[in-house]
Design an enzyme around this catalytic site. Structure first.
Site, PDB file in Angstrom:
ATOM      1  N   SER A 127       0.848  -1.281  -0.058  1.00  0.00           N
ATOM      2  CA  SER A 127      -0.104  -0.106  -0.006  1.00  0.00           C
ATOM      3  C   SER A 127       0.805   1.013   0.127  1.00  0.00           C
ATOM      4  CB  SER A 127      -0.802   0.106   1.226  1.00  0.00           C
ATOM      5  OG  SER A 127      -1.428   1.139   1.493  1.00  0.00           O
ATOM      6  N   TYR A 139      -2.955  -0.597  10.229  1.00  0.00           N
ATOM      7  CA  TYR A 139      -2.740  -0.960   8.743  1.00  0.00           C
ATOM      8  C   TYR A 139      -1.376  -0.566   8.351  1.00  0.00           C
ATOM      9  CZ  TYR A 139      -4.106  -0.658   3.773  1.00  0.00           C
ATOM     10  OH  TYR A 139      -4.136  -1.070   2.522  1.00  0.00           O
TER      11      TYR A 139
HETATM   12  N1  LIG Z   1      -8.422   0.197  -2.359  1.00  0.00           N
HETATM   13  C1  LIG Z   1      -7.321   0.786  -1.948  1.00  0.00           C
HETATM   14  O1  LIG Z   1      -7.216   1.891  -2.197  1.00  0.00           O
HETATM   15  C2  LIG Z   1      -6.046   0.034  -1.498  1.00  0.00           C
HETATM   16  C3  LIG Z   1      -4.844   0.856  -1.274  1.00  0.00           C
HETATM   17  C4  LIG Z   1      -3.699   0.116  -1.041  1.00  0.00           C
HETATM   18  C5  LIG Z   1      -3.534  -1.061  -0.765  1.00  0.00           C
HETATM   19  N2  LIG Z   1      -4.828  -1.885  -0.927  1.00  0.00           N
HETATM   20  C6  LIG Z   1      -4.707  -3.147  -0.421  1.00  0.00           C
HETATM   21  O2  LIG Z   1      -5.220  -3.901  -1.632  1.00  0.00           O
HETATM   22  C7  LIG Z   1      -5.804  -5.426  -1.322  1.00  0.00           C
HETATM   23  C8  LIG Z   1      -7.003  -5.492  -1.821  1.00  0.00           C
HETATM   24  O3  LIG Z   1      -7.848  -4.149  -1.368  1.00  0.00           O
HETATM   25  P1  LIG Z   1      -9.352  -3.926  -1.784  1.00  0.00           P
HETATM   26  O4  LIG Z   1      -9.323  -2.442  -2.041  1.00  0.00           O
HETATM   27  O5  LIG Z   1      -9.557  -4.878  -3.001  1.00  0.00           O
HETATM   28  O6  LIG Z   1     -10.075  -4.567  -0.609  1.00  0.00           O
HETATM   29  P2  LIG Z   1     -11.372  -5.109  -0.384  1.00  0.00           P
HETATM   30  O7  LIG Z   1     -11.892  -4.963   1.131  1.00  0.00           O
HETATM   31  O8  LIG Z   1     -12.556  -4.557  -1.525  1.00  0.00           O
HETATM   32  O9  LIG Z   1     -11.143  -6.599  -0.598  1.00  0.00           O
HETATM   33  C9  LIG Z   1     -10.224  -7.409   0.156  1.00  0.00           C
HETATM   34  C10 LIG Z   1     -11.047  -8.762   0.004  1.00  0.00           C
HETATM   35  O10 LIG Z   1     -10.047  -9.536   1.116  1.00  0.00           O
HETATM   36  C11 LIG Z   1     -10.986 -10.603   1.731  1.00  0.00           C
HETATM   37  N3  LIG Z   1     -10.137 -10.869   3.021  1.00  0.00           N
HETATM   38  C12 LIG Z   1     -10.191 -10.184   4.000  1.00  0.00           C
HETATM   39  N4  LIG Z   1      -9.893 -11.002   5.034  1.00  0.00           N
HETATM   40  C13 LIG Z   1      -9.379 -11.800   4.447  1.00  0.00           C
HETATM   41  C14 LIG Z   1      -8.877 -13.039   5.040  1.00  0.00           C
HETATM   42  N5  LIG Z   1      -8.788 -13.342   6.422  1.00  0.00           N
HETATM   43  N6  LIG Z   1      -8.775 -14.307   4.458  1.00  0.00           N
HETATM   44  C15 LIG Z   1      -9.034 -14.269   2.986  1.00  0.00           C
HETATM   45  N7  LIG Z   1      -9.592 -13.018   2.603  1.00  0.00           N
HETATM   46  C16 LIG Z   1      -9.990 -12.120   3.227  1.00  0.00           C
HETATM   47  C17 LIG Z   1     -12.295  -9.906   1.733  1.00  0.00           C
HETATM   48  O11 LIG Z   1     -13.171 -10.722   1.940  1.00  0.00           O
HETATM   49  C18 LIG Z   1     -12.311  -9.072   0.340  1.00  0.00           C
HETATM   50  O12 LIG Z   1     -12.802  -9.962  -0.550  1.00  0.00           O
HETATM   51  C19 LIG Z   1      -5.778  -5.142   0.027  1.00  0.00           C
HETATM   52  O13 LIG Z   1      -4.432  -5.884   0.649  1.00  0.00           O
HETATM   53  C20 LIG Z   1      -5.548  -3.833   0.658  1.00  0.00           C
HETATM   54  O14 LIG Z   1      -4.773  -3.513   1.727  1.00  0.00           O
HETATM   55  C21 LIG Z   1      -6.108  -1.418  -1.218  1.00  0.00           C
END
Ligand SMILES: NC(=O)c1ccc[n+]([C@@H]2O[C@H](COP(=O)([O-])OP(=O)(O)OC[C@H]3O[C@@H](n4cnc5c(N)ncnc54)[C@H](O)[C@@H]3O)[C@@H](O)[C@H]2O)c1
Length: 248
Positions: A127, A139
């Site tokens: 991230s 986080y």
């Molecule tokens: N959206 C953003 O702006 C952003 C920015 C930087 C990093 N990220 C990272 O990108 C990745 C995806 O994020 P996103 O935005 O798609 O989030 P999201 O919340 O839409 O999706 C996350 C998914 O992870 C699953 N999950 C949660 N806990 C879990 C577990 N214990 N075992 C298996 N699956 C699990 C959830 O059910 C969900 O389907 C994450 O690692 C997040 O930290 C997101």
């Protein structure tokens, strides 16, 4: 699809029920990979796997060994956030977030690396919070720890021909960011040189690139996909203030 950049490769994606993980799974499939989409919430075409549970990973490894004999890619995408501030976050909050964001990728690498032949690739989803200070402390610390895990894994798995890289998304429109206060979105846009948020489809090409042989000499690398958010070290407001007619 025959002849895609990932034809003949088996790739596991965690957190693939929605958001970036679902988009990554779809993009990898379009490139010819056999994708094993997993998530703690099962859905259509998604195998249930809680990344924090070693038994779930052991079951998945058994399944992959029986069904395919090898695994060529792992996208450690599953992640959670917890927006408690420094003065209110608890040790339990820290453990819970780190269990998913750090221990999850560790368990994935430990269980699947033994099935990976030379040429395989792991992509860890970090991230922009891993490159700067960021207000949700559980986080932020978890994503900084994931950087350390990625570097160590690249070091240890390199001699076996397995690459490990990290991507650092900025603000990407998903349900995770939709759950934040509107001010979070607005201030991110203000601090992002490209002046907008990103989409999941702007993250997936990087994941495909890092999993396929086009990136065969890249390991231990960290690549932001953040519209420039983390590139300017906080000086964008200085630059913008002078552009607004305040002189040079
Ligand atoms: N959206 C953003 O702006 C952003 C920015 C930087 C990093 N990220 C990272 O990108 C990745 C995806 O994020 P996103 O935005 O798609 O989030 P999201 O919340 O839409 O999706 C996350 C998914 O992870 C699953 N999950 C949660 N806990 C879990 C577990 N214990 N075992 C298996 N699956 C699990 C959830 O059910 C969900 O389907 C994450 O690692 C997040 O930290 C997101």
């Amino acid at each position: 699809m025959n002849g895609g950049r990932l034809a003949g490769k088996v790739v596991v994606v965690t957190g693939a029920a929605r958001g970036q993980g679902a988009a990554e799974a779809a993009a990898l499939e379009r490139e010819g990979a056999t994708v094993v989409a997993t998530d703690v919430n099962s859905g259509e075409g998604v195998r249930r796997l809680d990344v924090t549970l070693a038994d779930d990973w052991a079951d998945l490894a058994d399944h992959l060994r029986d069904a395919y004999g090898a695994v060529h890619g792992l996208v450690n995408n599953a992640g959670i956030t917890w927006r408690a501030r420094l003065d209110e976050v608890t040790a339990e909050d820290m453990s819970c977030v780190h269990a998913v964001n750090v221990n999850g990728p560790l368990l994935g690498i430990q269980h699947l690396a033994p099935l990976m032949p030379p040429g395989s690739s792991v992509v860890n989803v970090g991230s922009s919070a891993a490159l700067t200070a960021h207000y949700p402390v559980a986080y932020t610390t978890s994503k900084w720890a994931l950087r350390g895990l990625s570097k160590t894994a690249a070091l240890e798995l390199g001699p076996r021909g397995i690459r490990v890289n990290t991507i650092h998304p900025g603000f990407i429109e998903t349900e995770m960011t939709a759950s934040a206060a509107p001010a979070f979105r607005e201030s991110n846009i203000r601090e992002t040189p490209l002046g907008r948020v990103g989409t999941v489809d702007e993250v997936t090409p990087l994941v495909v690139f890092l999993l396929c042989d086009d990136s065969s000499f890249i390991t231990g690398a960290e690549i932001p996909v953040d519209g420039g958010l983390t590139s300017h070290g906080g000086v964008k407001s200085v630059s913008d203030a002078l552009l607004d007619g305040a002189g040079r």
